[in-house]
Structures are given as C-alpha cells and as structure tokens.
Scaffold this active site. Structure first.
Site, PDB file in Angstrom:
ATOM      1  N   HIS A   1       0.821  -1.210   0.000  1.00 49.48           N
ATOM      2  CA  HIS A   1       0.000   0.000   0.000  1.00 49.48           C
ATOM      3  C   HIS A   1       0.857   1.262   0.000  1.00 49.48           C
ATOM      4  O   HIS A   1       0.537   2.240  -0.675  1.00 49.48           O
ATOM      5  CB  HIS A   1      -0.918  -0.018   1.226  1.00 49.48           C
ATOM      6  CG  HIS A   1      -1.856   1.137   1.300  1.00 49.48           C
ATOM      7  ND1 HIS A   1      -3.098   1.128   0.726  1.00 49.48           N
ATOM      8  CD2 HIS A   1      -1.725   2.358   1.884  1.00 49.48           C
ATOM      9  CE1 HIS A   1      -3.705   2.280   0.950  1.00 49.48           C
ATOM     10  NE2 HIS A   1      -2.899   3.039   1.656  1.00 49.48           N
TER      11      HIS A   1
ATOM     12  N   GLU B   1      -7.802   7.975  -4.580  1.00 47.92           N
ATOM     13  CA  GLU B   1      -7.362   6.867  -3.728  1.00 47.92           C
ATOM     14  C   GLU B   1      -8.348   5.716  -3.825  1.00 47.92           C
ATOM     15  O   GLU B   1      -9.468   5.873  -4.325  1.00 47.92           O
ATOM     16  CB  GLU B   1      -7.267   7.324  -2.264  1.00 47.92           C
ATOM     17  CG  GLU B   1      -5.954   7.976  -1.894  1.00 47.92           C
ATOM     18  CD  GLU B   1      -4.882   6.958  -1.558  1.00 47.92           C
ATOM     19  OE1 GLU B   1      -5.132   5.748  -1.724  1.00 47.92           O
ATOM     20  OE2 GLU B   1      -3.793   7.364  -1.125  1.00 47.92           O
TER      21      GLU B   1
ATOM     22  N   HIS C   1     -10.151   2.552  -1.352  1.00 51.46           N
ATOM     23  CA  HIS C   1     -10.386   2.070   0.008  1.00 51.46           C
ATOM     24  C   HIS C   1     -11.262   0.828  -0.083  1.00 51.46           C
ATOM     25  O   HIS C   1     -12.403   0.818   0.370  1.00 51.46           O
ATOM     26  CB  HIS C   1     -11.021   3.158   0.869  1.00 51.46           C
ATOM     27  CG  HIS C   1     -10.332   3.338   2.185  1.00 51.46           C
ATOM     28  ND1 HIS C   1     -10.989   3.590   3.361  1.00 51.46           N
ATOM     29  CD2 HIS C   1      -9.020   3.289   2.520  1.00 51.46           C
ATOM     30  CE1 HIS C   1     -10.126   3.700   4.350  1.00 51.46           C
ATOM     31  NE2 HIS C   1      -8.920   3.527   3.859  1.00 51.46           N
ATOM     32  N   ASN C   2     -10.694  -0.219  -0.662  1.00 48.51           N
ATOM     33  CA  ASN C   2     -11.472  -1.392  -1.034  1.00 48.51           C
ATOM     34  C   ASN C   2     -11.698  -2.364   0.122  1.00 48.51           C
ATOM     35  O   ASN C   2     -12.835  -2.690   0.460  1.00 48.51           O
ATOM     36  CB  ASN C   2     -10.775  -2.124  -2.185  1.00 48.51           C
ATOM     37  CG  ASN C   2     -10.536  -1.221  -3.378  1.00 48.51           C
ATOM     38  OD1 ASN C   2     -11.255  -0.244  -3.578  1.00 48.51           O
ATOM     39  ND2 ASN C   2      -9.526  -1.521  -4.168  1.00 48.51           N
ATOM     40  N   HIS C   3     -10.604  -2.856   0.698  1.00 50.22           N
ATOM     41  CA  HIS C   3     -10.744  -3.855   1.760  1.00 50.22           C
ATOM     42  C   HIS C   3     -11.540  -3.332   2.955  1.00 50.22           C
ATOM     43  O   HIS C   3     -12.446  -4.019   3.454  1.00 50.22           O
ATOM     44  CB  HIS C   3      -9.362  -4.339   2.220  1.00 50.22           C
ATOM     45  CG  HIS C   3      -8.679  -5.252   1.240  1.00 50.22           C
ATOM     46  ND1 HIS C   3      -9.048  -5.327  -0.080  1.00 50.22           N
ATOM     47  CD2 HIS C   3      -7.653  -6.126   1.384  1.00 50.22           C
ATOM     48  CE1 HIS C   3      -8.271  -6.205  -0.701  1.00 50.22           C
ATOM     49  NE2 HIS C   3      -7.416  -6.710   0.174  1.00 50.22           N
TER      50      HIS C   3
ATOM     51  N   ARG D   1      -7.464  14.704   2.697  1.00 49.73           N
ATOM     52  CA  ARG D   1      -6.216  15.054   3.395  1.00 49.73           C
ATOM     53  C   ARG D   1      -5.013  15.007   2.463  1.00 49.73           C
ATOM     54  O   ARG D   1      -4.042  15.747   2.652  1.00 49.73           O
ATOM     55  CB  ARG D   1      -6.007  14.135   4.598  1.00 49.73           C
ATOM     56  CG  ARG D   1      -6.981  14.384   5.730  1.00 49.73           C
ATOM     57  CD  ARG D   1      -6.502  13.741   7.037  1.00 49.73           C
ATOM     58  NE  ARG D   1      -6.259  12.321   6.889  1.00 49.73           N
ATOM     59  CZ  ARG D   1      -7.213  11.382   6.953  1.00 49.73           C
ATOM     60  NH1 ARG D   1      -8.479  11.748   7.164  1.00 49.73           N
ATOM     61  NH2 ARG D   1      -6.925  10.118   6.825  1.00 49.73           N
TER      62      ARG D   1
ATOM     63  N   GLN E   1     -11.382   1.977  10.129  1.00 51.36           N
ATOM     64  CA  GLN E   1     -11.452   3.277  10.782  1.00 51.36           C
ATOM     65  C   GLN E   1     -12.835   3.872  10.603  1.00 51.36           C
ATOM     66  O   GLN E   1     -13.571   3.510   9.692  1.00 51.36           O
ATOM     67  CB  GLN E   1     -10.415   4.232  10.169  1.00 51.36           C
ATOM     68  CG  GLN E   1      -9.043   3.624   9.999  1.00 51.36           C
ATOM     69  CD  GLN E   1      -8.639   3.564   8.547  1.00 51.36           C
ATOM     70  OE1 GLN E   1      -9.439   3.397   7.664  1.00 51.36           O
ATOM     71  NE2 GLN E   1      -7.353   3.689   8.313  1.00 51.36           N
TER      72      GLN E   1
ATOM     73  N   ASP F   1      -0.266  14.185   5.588  1.00 50.49           N
ATOM     74  CA  ASP F   1      -1.392  13.661   6.363  1.00 50.49           C
ATOM     75  C   ASP F   1      -1.004  12.346   7.026  1.00 50.49           C
ATOM     76  O   ASP F   1      -0.070  11.665   6.608  1.00 50.49           O
ATOM     77  CB  ASP F   1      -2.606  13.439   5.459  1.00 50.49           C
ATOM     78  CG  ASP F   1      -2.454  12.221   4.574  1.00 50.49           C
ATOM     79  OD1 ASP F   1      -1.446  12.142   3.855  1.00 50.49           O
ATOM     80  OD2 ASP F   1      -3.338  11.352   4.597  1.00 50.49           O
TER      81      ASP F   1
ATOM     82  N   GLN G   1      -8.255   8.856  12.264  1.00 43.85           N
ATOM     83  CA  GLN G   1      -8.485   9.813  11.182  1.00 43.85           C
ATOM     84  C   GLN G   1      -8.311  11.273  11.616  1.00 43.85           C
ATOM     85  O   GLN G   1      -8.139  11.576  12.791  1.00 43.85           O
ATOM     86  CB  GLN G   1      -9.893   9.604  10.637  1.00 43.85           C
ATOM     87  CG  GLN G   1     -10.097   8.227  10.027  1.00 43.85           C
ATOM     88  CD  GLN G   1      -9.280   8.038   8.768  1.00 43.85           C
ATOM     89  OE1 GLN G   1      -9.552   8.640   7.739  1.00 43.85           O
ATOM     90  NE2 GLN G   1      -8.266   7.193   8.836  1.00 43.85           N
TER      91      GLN G   1
END
Length: 1021
Positions: A265, A334, A336-338, A357, A491, A519, A563
């Site tokens: 990642h 970006e 954020h699949n999983h 961010r 998160q 960030d 976050q």
C-alpha cells in the site's frame, strides 16, 4: 435546588409520527428485501448514553439544545448501568450474544421478553464496540463544553429499532445481523436494553523485543504471519541483516513501522519490481525484462510528454498542474477497497476523508470530490452469498452513505463518478475516492521540505486503536474470516474535525507558519513523520500524543490510523501563533519533538527510546522483488449470437435497465454537488435535471475573489473518468486504451481543451505474485503508456490496490477482474462555452463523430447475451481497438464547441450508440429519428456492412453523438473534416418517441415513457 449524581443516563430520541415515514420506509423496504414479510410496522429512535456528574438542569439543556429538535422529535430519559472496558488490539470484537447478556435490567428479563412477544413487538438495539470512533458522541462532548456543562465524562450513541408483527426469532436475528449491525464494529441486543461500554484501560508502556537475528527462514515467515506484517522472506531477511549488523533485536515499534513503510500500500513494490514478462501470444520471443512498471510505463509517458504546465507529478500526496497565472490545481484519487468490504460506511467515509487530506497535504483547498464504485449484483440471492461476506446491497448502501456523510459535512461538492455492477465484485467491492483542490501558485514549492530544528506537530483528531495495521491489511488477500481478525484495521471518520483542521491550515498556509505538511494516512504517525524525516531524521515523544482513551501501547500509538490528523514541520518561532489559531478553530495541536538533521528516526515513550531506525534503511532498504509475469490471451469462443433474431426495442430497454446503465439520480441526489457555488455543468443535466452528464465543469470561486464583474473568458476545470473492466478479461492492453479514451471523450464532450488535460491511474488487481495476474497488469501498463503518448495527456498521480482476491470457505481464490480507472481533469478556456448532453430543440440534426466496427467483445450487450445462455463470462468478440490519431479528433470537436456550433454532445460508451441516443432523449425529454444506414463503418472491419444489433450496441471508441442546428451543420462538419468520420444520422423530434430505422424500414421504436420506466424505475414505484 438540583443535585448531580455520577451515573449514566439513557436518552431515547424518537421522530414524531408525521415526520418518521422517510426513515422507517427505507428500513421496511430493506427488511422486505430479505424476504421477511411478517413486519407490519417499524419504529426507530436514537439512543444517547451520558455518563458523568449531571444534574437535571444539565440533562435538560443537553436534551433541548443538542440532542433533539422539539418540533420533529420526542425525547425520554432513563438511568442505565455502565461498563468500562479495555480494548485489546489483537482480540476479535466481542460477539453480540456475549454483550447481550451484560448489564441486564428488569426490562430484559424473560418475562419482559415474553410480554413483548405477546404484543407482537421485537426490540433490537445497536451500538458501536468500545474503542470504535463515535463521531456523534465526540461532537456531543464538544457541545457540552460549549454549553458550560463540565460534568459530562463519557458519551456513546446507539439506535433502537422496534418491529411490530409476527416474526420468528431467526428472522429477528437476521434483521439484526444483516441490516442493523456490522459485527466488525458494532454489537446488538434483542429485547433487552443496551448497556454502554466505554473504552478505558490503564496506561501500558509495554515494548516487546522480537527475537529475529537467529531465526531461520520458516521462523521469519511465521513472525510475519502471526504479526500480520505482510512481508515476504527476502524482506524479513533484509530486516534480519540490518539488526545483525546493529547487534541487537528489533522492538515491536520498529518491526511494525518497517512493515507499514514496506507494505504494498505504501511503497508500491510490485510497480517498482523487476519483472520478467513473457507474452504467450508470441511464443518465439524472449521474455522482456521490465525494471519497474511505474518507471518504464507510467512515469515514463509523463516524462516523454514533458508538458510545461505540469507542476508536480508522482512526488507529492497529489499531482499538481498549472490552472491560471495565480492558481494551481491538485488532484488525487485513492482506493479504500478492503475496509469498505468489511465496514462499508466507515471504509468509504475514511476513503473520502483520506483523499481530502492528500489534497490538504499539498496545501490546497478541496473544491470537489469524485467517486467511482464497483459492486456485486444487487439482486444476488441470499443463498448465493459467500460465507463471511456482506450482501452487495448492504455494501452499496453503506458506501454511498459514507461518501455522502463525509463530503456533505465538509462542504465539498461531489461532482463526478460512476457505479458499476458485476458478480466478480461481490466479495471485493472497489471504492475509488477522488479530490480536486486549488492552491495559490508557488505555495507548493515553498511548503514542501522540513528543516532541522522544526517542530514535529500533530494536528486534529486524537489517536486510538482505529486502523491498526491498515496498510498491511490492505496489502493482503481477504478471506471469509477477515472480519474477525482485522476489525482493528477499520477506521471511522469524523468530518467535522477535518473541516476544522482544513480551515485552520488555510490560514496557517497563507501566513507561512509551517515548512512542510503531510497527512496521517496508512501507517499513521509512523508513515507521516517517517516520510517527512526520511532525509533529516527526527526525535519524537509518543507519550505526548493525545489519545482517545488510555491503554495504548507505544507501537499502537505510532501505527494507529486514527483519522483527521495532519503532521506539519513548524519553526519554533511560529509555534505560539499556531497554538492561537488552533484554539480559535477548535483544533488540538501537540508538538511531539523535532526534526534533527542526523538522518535517524528516534521514537521515545516517556523519555525511553522504543525505536531508532536509520532513515535510509527505512525508506530504501527494502529489496526489490523479482517477479514473473505471463500474458496468455484467453481462448475466445465464436461471437455470441441470439438464438432468434433479437427484438431490438426490447434489447434497448434491457440495456437501460441494467444497473450499470440505469439512472444514478437516487445516489447523486444524496451528494451535495452545489455547495461552494462553483458547479457550472452539474452531474445531472437536462430538462428535468436527471440526465447523466459526461463530465462536471467547475468555476473555482477562488479565481473570482477580489475581482468585480470579471469579464469573460472565465476558465474552468472539467472532471471525468473512464473505466470498463469487462474489456480487460479479453485484453488488458485495449482496456487501458479504452479507459483513457473514455475519460478524455467525456472531457471533450463538455468543452474541455484536449491540449490541457491530465490524468490519474488507479490499478485494482488480484495477487501480483501469480504470473497470470501480473501478466495482465503488465499488458495494462503497456496500454497506458501508448495511450497517454497518443492523447498527449500526462499522468500526474496514481495509486494501485493489489491483492483484491477473496479466499472463500471453499478454499478457492476469487479475483476481481483487473480494473483500471482513469480519472481526468481538463481546463475549459471559458465556462460559458460548455455544452451538456440533453437534446435541445426539435428539427436539430444529429451527427455521429467516429466510425463503428464489429467490436462487441466485453460489451454490455454480449454480457447479457452470455448470461441468457448460462455463461459466466462472455469471452468472445473483439475488444474496441485504439483510435488512430485520437488527439486530432478531440481538437476538432473542441474547436466546434468553442465556436458555438454544438448544442448537445454525448459520448458512446456502455450500450453503444443505442444507449447514448436514448440517454440524450431521456435527458431532454425529446424524441429522435435515427437512420442506421448512415452510420459510418470503420474501414478496419472485415464486413462491408454491419447487422443492426452491431450498429446499435457496438462500443467502438472515439465516438460522439452531436446535436447541431441546420444553420451550423456545414460549419460543424468542416471543423471535423480530416480529423474523424462524421455523418448526419438523424434529427431531434418533437414527439416523445425514439425511432430507429434502416433506410425506410423501422428496426425499433420506443416511447419515451417506456424508456423512462426502464432507465429510472424509482419514478414509477
């Protein structure tokens, strides 16, 4: 005189009956979708648990001013017992059954449950696990402080659902588990009240020493597996050699930091790997050695184009291009699949927050969001759902809610996107989140490098156990057990906190109060501070990090992906002013240490060193992987044919009805695309503002500030995307061309300048360690390189998300189709010279720009034909071929739009010409008469003529349907002359009917009402 008692109070807030319908109808509809028919009524109320020294007056003030609206809601109060629970990072979340038995009161006795059953009521109550971010509770605590109520110590929220009717216990359980509670982050009770559990534990300074130096290969791999480091043997051996040289063992803080920094990642090791690529379609050719896909194809294309208006590419958190003399634009997308597969709301919510961010991390102000989503089929039978997987409907609902929640609360318009549906995304949904920002020219170069003695300052949210090992988690394959072992990797966002941080940072930027900013994303502080200190080094104190609750170990503080946090490098002289700004905007800011200049990253806890790593080893010590890739073209069947001559009118309706094509208005309306007031061309256009716009056009208000009545031209920016994973099943190379072509077609259709466009890549793929998966990825990267050079649109940023595979309970791996998203931005020289896709006026002429070929491979038409014949994948036909000299075609269209010759323009994509014309008719609420005999045929096709279904449904690239007035027709064709095939294929009609004919013979005719019923069924429910 009132007295206060430290206790926990439970407040129930219910919507008054006249206003409750909207909330309850959606839930009732979802319950019916489970096949449960015994529910006759649904009631929902919100639960608030307040713990502390609160008297009646304080409770009254909180209830009146914060927790309910007296016009639309009712509030009631009851005392409740409370538990304080320690939250262990490596323990699975407590099960709902265990929690349901805790804190019972008289209401939850067996007698009470029987009484509820007798009156036909079942009560389900849901709350978050202790330690999971509860943004509403956080805001409640802040509100209490603003009201001067200092006695509130803890707060938590929940929801109560009362079901009336005849329900079996197993049905109530299904409603709780499949609709109301996600076991990854929530627990529930049935017919007994929730007892709030607040996270609390003693401080824990434990630092483990990991015996690594003498471990053999199996032991090294076992350490990686048990600690979920996602490191291979070569990487573990490189770490081992480093510690052997230093004659010591690693701490858990160091090992976890290395795993995050070296994760797929964060470091993109597959795209940097040496790859031996063999193309099985050329058996006599020697394997090609590729020294990094990123370097050889993606970045190389940008370097070769060398566009002078590219400010920053592949260096910062976001790509940056020149916009005007005074402003630049920053763009990032970006994935954020999983996380979204496990907890859809939180995964998508924090995906949006994270990409915002990224833009903030280059000192830009976010002005627009984008989202592209890939889900499993919404009508999937429950018994076909893989074990441990959420239903696609539930994933889609949660993801959309998460996107809506974050963007709307931050006041950022969501203006562009797409939603695709395919069975292959059932266990692995894809969530692409994008953000566009604007920044003053020159700011980026000024504020990008930390300096020795700068303070290391963390801003924003507090640190908890959210997102632990998130980077390594997203670098691993998922399985049916993932939710149980990786719950801590999920998160939950708090957009209000991020908005506060953003507002404060814009002031700090303009006052130049910091030297660098980034960030806290994947890897948390370890990545943020580690990247900023890569060359300089830093010395930080973890005991200073503000925590949500006590009990975190040092490695958890360092690795947490909680976050809404940013890290800045601030000169000490500016620290007092920064603190003043933070107090003004309600932002927590803490100095953790300094950047040192010695190249060493030193991490302490209460003064004691818990990690010390050389910055060069941390960021450059990872061994390059050497991978094998094989591309074997799939065995294709003969072209798919209908058993009988197709009913073309019925097929047009079927295509419009498919969820990938059908109206997305119900989703788009949930996103605010008007906020900030700069959206010129909106995502929905036309007579009823429901047509699917090709691209959004923005006029950033920053460019108008301080200018009275600015004269035209007023430059704007257009955002679009291109994606079609079905093509990749046959040829990933052509899929890449098609994605680039579609993104740039969409920009051109609204009037963007093809010579001022930039693109971003997002590769979502399976396991790159498998040669066949990697072979497809190589082919796709090669397609990207060639397409980018042909279109002259450089890559400025990108992101890959690999290992999108699901290991099912059956022991089989299920990979997503290799998916490439191309996101594009283009500059529009004058926002007043843009067009939309809806038909405008009867009597206007319709032109088709571009030629049609017998290219149905991967088309939506073939997908449906294959499904009719019981085939899972339509591996047949020819994928649309690259367009010769595509840039000239786009330039010609752009010139025609700028000259005012175009009334409407729409590109042909899924469903081909048939769907493109139908969408234009639906958006304009006007009919059309189209003659297929006039459609330009590609000279490359083997056939002198094409069957009607080929002409209607082929998805050949580079095509547009354009509406022009009769008076400007000649000028329009002159503008395109020599650039692309162009032909007049029909005209707009006043009657509400779409007629397709071939010469004098009608081949299909449909009323607009029938088209609308198929495309937008919610209007007819």
């Amino acid at each position: 005189m009132s007295t206060s008692v430290r206790s926990t109070f439970r407040l129930e807030v219910a919507t008054r009956p006249p206003f409750a319908a909207t909330r309850t109808q959606a839930l009732a509809h979802a319950i019916a979708g489970l096949g449960i028919r015994g529910v006759t009524a649904v009631r929902v109320c919100d639960l608030y648990f307040l713990h502390g020294d609160l008297d009646a007056a304080a409770l009254q003030r909180l209830a009146h001013w914060v927790l309910h609206d007296p016009v639309t809601e009712l509030v009631s109060l009851s005392n409740q017992e409370v538990r304080l629970a320690s939250v262990a990072a490596d323990e699975p979340p407590a099960g709902s059954t265990e929690l349901a038995e805790v804190g019972s009161t008289e209401r939850s006795t067996e007698r009470s449950r029987r009484r509820l059953a007798e009156v036909g009521q079942q009560i389900i109550e849901v709350a978050l696990h202790p330690g999971v971010t509860d943004s509403v509770a956080d805001s409640l605590l802040d509100a209490a402080q603003l009201l001067g109520i200092s006695g509130l110590r803890h707060a938590a929220t929940g929801q109560q659902v009362i079901l009336e009717g005849t329900l079996a216990p197993v049905e109530v359980q299904r409603i709780a588990q499949e609709l109301l509670a996600n076991g990854t982050i929530q627990h529930y009770t049935i017919n007994q009240p929730l007892t709030p559990i607040f996270a609390s534990a003693s401080a824990d300074a434990t630092v483990e020493i990991i015996p690594l130096r003498e471990a053999d290969a199996p032991a090294l791999l076992e350490i990686s597996r048990t600690r979920r480091l996602a490191l291979d043997l070569a990487e573990m051996q490189a770490i081992q050699a480093y510690y052997r040289q230093g004659q010591r063992e690693p701490t858990d803080v160091e090992l976890e930091m290395l795993a995050q920094t070296w994760s797929e990642h964060c470091v993109h090791k597959t795209f940097k790997a040496t790859i031996d690529f063999h193309d099985a379609s050329q058996p006599d050719a020697a394997p090609q050695r590729i020294h990094g896909l990123l370097k050889t194809y993606i970045k190389a294309a940008t370097d070769e184009l060398a566009q002078p208006w590219v400010v920053s590419a592949f260096v910062d958190n976001a790509g940056i291009v020149r916009f005007t003399e005074d402003f630049d634009l920053a763009f990032k997308v970006e994935t954020h699949n999983h996380p979204s597969a496990l907890e859809p709301f939180g995964g998508a919510n924090t995906g949006v927050g994270g990409v915002i961010r990224d833009v903030m991390g280059v000192s830009a102000r976010p002005i627009a969001n984008t989202d592209v989503l890939c889900f499993g089929m919404p009508d999937l039978p429950a018994d076909a759902l893989p074990v441990g997987v959420l239903h696609p409907r539930r994933i889609a609902a949660g993801v959309v809610h998460g996107i809506e929640d974050y963007g709307n609360k931050m006041g950022i318009p969501t203006v562009n996107g797409a939603i695709l549906y395919d069975p292959a995304y059932t266990a692995n949904p894809l969530v692409f989140c994008g953000c566009l920002g604007i920044l003053p020219t020159g700011v980026h170069s000024e504020l990008r490098e930390a300096r020795p003695d700068d303070l290391v300052v963390v801003l924003g949210g507090r640190t908890g156990r959210d997102g632990l090992r998130g980077a390594t988690f997203s670098s691993m394959e998922m399985s049916h057990e993932t939710g149980h072992v990786a719950g801590a990797a999920v998160q939950i966002g708090h957009p209000i906190h991020e908005k506060q941080v953003l507002d404060m940072l814009l002031v700090a930027r303009d006052e130049r109060l910091y030297h660098a900013i980034t960030d806290c994303g994947a890897g948390g502080l370890s990545s943020a501070v580690g990247e900023m200190a890569a060359e300089l080094g830093a010395d930080v104190e973890l005991a200073h990090v503000p925590l949500k609750y006590s009990g975190l170990r040092p490695w958890e503080i360092w690795l947490s992906e909680a976050q809404e946090r940013m890290v800045i490098a601030a000169p000490e002289i500016h620290w007092p002013r920064l603190q003043d700004l933070c107090r003004l905007y309600g932002v927590e800011a803490t100095a953790l240490g300094r950047f040192t200049g010695d190249g060493q990253l030193t991490v302490r806890y209460e003064g004691r060193p818990v990690a010390r790593l050389d910055g060069h080893f941390l960021h450059h010590g990872i061994p390059l992987r050497h991978l094998q890739a094989v591309w074997t073209p799939p065995e294709t069947a003969a072209p798919v044919k209908a058993a009988t001559p197709p009913d073309l009118a019925d097929w047009i309706l079927r295509l419009l009805r498919h969820p990938t094509v059908a109206s997305k208005e119900a989703v788009i309306r949930r996103y605010d695309h008007e906020v900030q007031g700069g959206t010129v061309v909106k995502p929905l256009v036309g007579a009823h503002q429901d047509g699917p716009g090709d691209a959004a056009v923005l006029l950033p208000l920053d460019t108008l500030l301080g200018r009275d009545n600015p004269p035209p031209p007023m430059p704007g920016v257009a955002l679009a995307n291109g994606i079609n994973p079905a093509y990749g099943l046959l040829d990933p190379y052509r899929m890449a061309w098609a994605a680039v072509d579609e993104a740039l077609r969409n920009l051109a259709a609204v009037g963007a300048d093809p010579d001022q466009t930039a693109i971003l890549d997002n590769f979502c793929w399976g396991n790159p360690s498998l040669p066949d998966r990697l072979g497809g990825l190589v082919r796709c990267a090669q397609g990207c390189y060639d397409a980018v050079l042909a279109y002259g649109a450089p890559f400025i940023s990108g992101k890959d998300s690999l290992n999108n595979e699901y290991l099912g309970a059956d022991g089989q791996k299920h990979a997503i189709p290799g998916t490439l998203l191309i996101s594009a931005l283009g500059l529009t020289p004058d926002v007043s010279r843009t067009v939309t896709m809806d038909f405008k006026e009867p009597g206007n002429l319709l032109y088709l720009v571009g030629a049609t070929a017998d290219e149905l491979g991967g088309s939506l038409y073939y997908q449906l034909l294959a499904a009719d014949q019981g085939e899972a994948r339509p591996l047949a036909g020819v994928v649309p071929a690259p367009v010769p000299d595509p840039r000239a075609r786009l330039r010609g269209l752009h010139a025609a739009i700028r000259a005012g010759l175009v009334r409407a323009c729409h590109d042909c994509s899924e469903g081909g010409l048939a769907v493109a014309v139908a969408e234009m008719a639906l958006a304009g609420r006007r009919g059309a008469d189209v003659d297929l005999a006039r459609v330009p045929i590609s000279q490359e096709t083997d056939l002198p003529d094409l069957a009607d279904d080929r002409l209607l449904f082929a998805e050949s690239l580079g095509r547009f349907v354009v509406e022009v007035t009769p008076a400007t027709a000649d000028a329009f064709t002159a503008a395109l002359a020599g650039h692309a095939p162009v032909a007049c294929i029909g005209e707009v009609t006043a009657g509400p009917r779409l007629v397709w004919r071939r010469d004098a013979q009608t081949v299909a005719a449909l009323d607009l009402a029938a088209l609308l019923r198929a495309w937008k069924p919610e209007d007819n429910e």
